[in-house]
Design a protein around this motif. Sequence first.
Motif, PDB file in Angstrom:
ATOM      1  N   SER A 114       0.849  -1.191   0.000  1.00 21.80           N
ATOM      2  CA  SER A 114       0.000   0.000   0.000  1.00 21.80           C
ATOM      3  C   SER A 114       0.884   1.239   0.000  1.00 21.80           C
ATOM      4  N   TRP A 115       0.334   2.307  -0.529  1.00 25.24           N
ATOM      5  CA  TRP A 115       1.048   3.573  -0.657  1.00 25.24           C
ATOM      6  C   TRP A 115       0.179   4.701  -0.135  1.00 25.24           C
ATOM      7  N   SER A 116       0.763   5.582   0.645  1.00 24.29           N
ATOM      8  CA  SER A 116       0.034   6.746   1.142  1.00 24.29           C
ATOM      9  C   SER A 116       0.283   7.933   0.224  1.00 24.29           C
ATOM     10  N   GLY A 117      -0.553   8.948   0.349  1.00 28.82           N
ATOM     11  CA  GLY A 117      -0.394  10.160  -0.446  1.00 28.82           C
ATOM     12  C   GLY A 117      -0.928  10.028  -1.862  1.00 28.82           C
ATOM     13  N   VAL A 118      -1.769   9.022  -2.120  1.00 25.37           N
ATOM     14  CA  VAL A 118      -2.364   8.828  -3.438  1.00 25.37           C
ATOM     15  C   VAL A 118      -3.789   9.378  -3.359  1.00 25.37           C
ATOM     16  N   ALA A 119      -4.001  10.544  -3.923  1.00 26.20           N
ATOM     17  CA  ALA A 119      -5.291  11.228  -3.793  1.00 26.20           C
ATOM     18  C   ALA A 119      -6.439  10.306  -4.173  1.00 26.20           C
ATOM     19  N   TYR A 120      -7.450  10.250  -3.323  1.00 23.58           N
ATOM     20  CA  TYR A 120      -8.573   9.329  -3.491  1.00 23.58           C
ATOM     21  C   TYR A 120      -9.266   9.491  -4.842  1.00 23.58           C
ATOM     22  N   CYS A 121      -9.474  10.700  -5.284  1.00 25.41           N
ATOM     23  CA  CYS A 121     -10.208  10.921  -6.538  1.00 25.41           C
ATOM     24  C   CYS A 121      -9.311  10.923  -7.773  1.00 25.41           C
ATOM     25  N   THR A 122      -8.059  10.522  -7.623  1.00 28.77           N
ATOM     26  CA  THR A 122      -7.178  10.342  -8.764  1.00 28.77           C
ATOM     27  C   THR A 122      -7.345   8.919  -9.274  1.00 28.77           C
ATOM     28  N   SER A 123      -7.571   8.755 -10.553  1.00 27.79           N
ATOM     29  CA  SER A 123      -7.737   7.428 -11.138  1.00 27.79           C
ATOM     30  C   SER A 123      -6.392   6.696 -11.121  1.00 27.79           C
ATOM     31  N   THR A 124      -6.387   5.475 -10.592  1.00 29.16           N
ATOM     32  CA  THR A 124      -5.169   4.660 -10.538  1.00 29.16           C
ATOM     33  C   THR A 124      -5.498   3.226 -10.948  1.00 29.16           C
ATOM     34  N   VAL A 125      -4.482   2.495 -11.386  1.00 29.83           N
ATOM     35  CA  VAL A 125      -4.624   1.084 -11.717  1.00 29.83           C
ATOM     36  C   VAL A 125      -3.679   0.273 -10.850  1.00 29.83           C
ATOM     37  N   GLY A 126      -4.064  -0.963 -10.550  1.00 31.21           N
ATOM     38  CA  GLY A 126      -3.177  -1.879  -9.861  1.00 31.21           C
ATOM     39  C   GLY A 126      -2.267  -2.538 -10.878  1.00 31.21           C
ATOM     40  N   LEU A 127      -1.014  -2.741 -10.517  1.00 28.93           N
ATOM     41  CA  LEU A 127      -0.031  -3.311 -11.437  1.00 28.93           C
ATOM     42  C   LEU A 127       0.634  -4.543 -10.828  1.00 28.93           C
TER      43      LEU A 127
END
Length: 142
Positions: A114-127
């Motif tokens: 897990s990573w902190s500081g990843v804005a909730y409403c920013t679209s991200t993908v799991g890799l």
Amino acid sequence: MDLGKSAISRVAAIACVTMVALGSGAASEAASASPQIGGTTGCPSSGYIEHYFTCTSLSNGVLQHYKYTNDIAETAYYKTGGSATSAAVGYGKGSSSVYAGAKTISSGQSVDASWSGVAYCTSTVGLLKASSGLYQTPPATC
């Protein structure tokens, strides 16, 4: 109630062990035999468990990605078959990606980070970076 120096030292030592076990800094990672995110190794064909919780079914496991409202992103890979492999999970945002260290896992085990500081409403993908290739989940959003 007077705890005394030895009791206070024990409490401080337990707090330090707990912090190390949970991980500190921007990334926390673990290899384990039980799922950490969704408690399941299933994945719907759409890849969406919820808009903030996505997954990809692979031939030898499931890749999951979860966005928490406190700006934490988590990615996990659950290996369900095949021989032992080196697996590194990460997340991608736009054209950038971040990976945790690779772990060797066997069937029935998982690796997550897990990573902190990843804005909730920013679209991200799991890799997932494995010896067999690179894999990703659909985008998780708020």
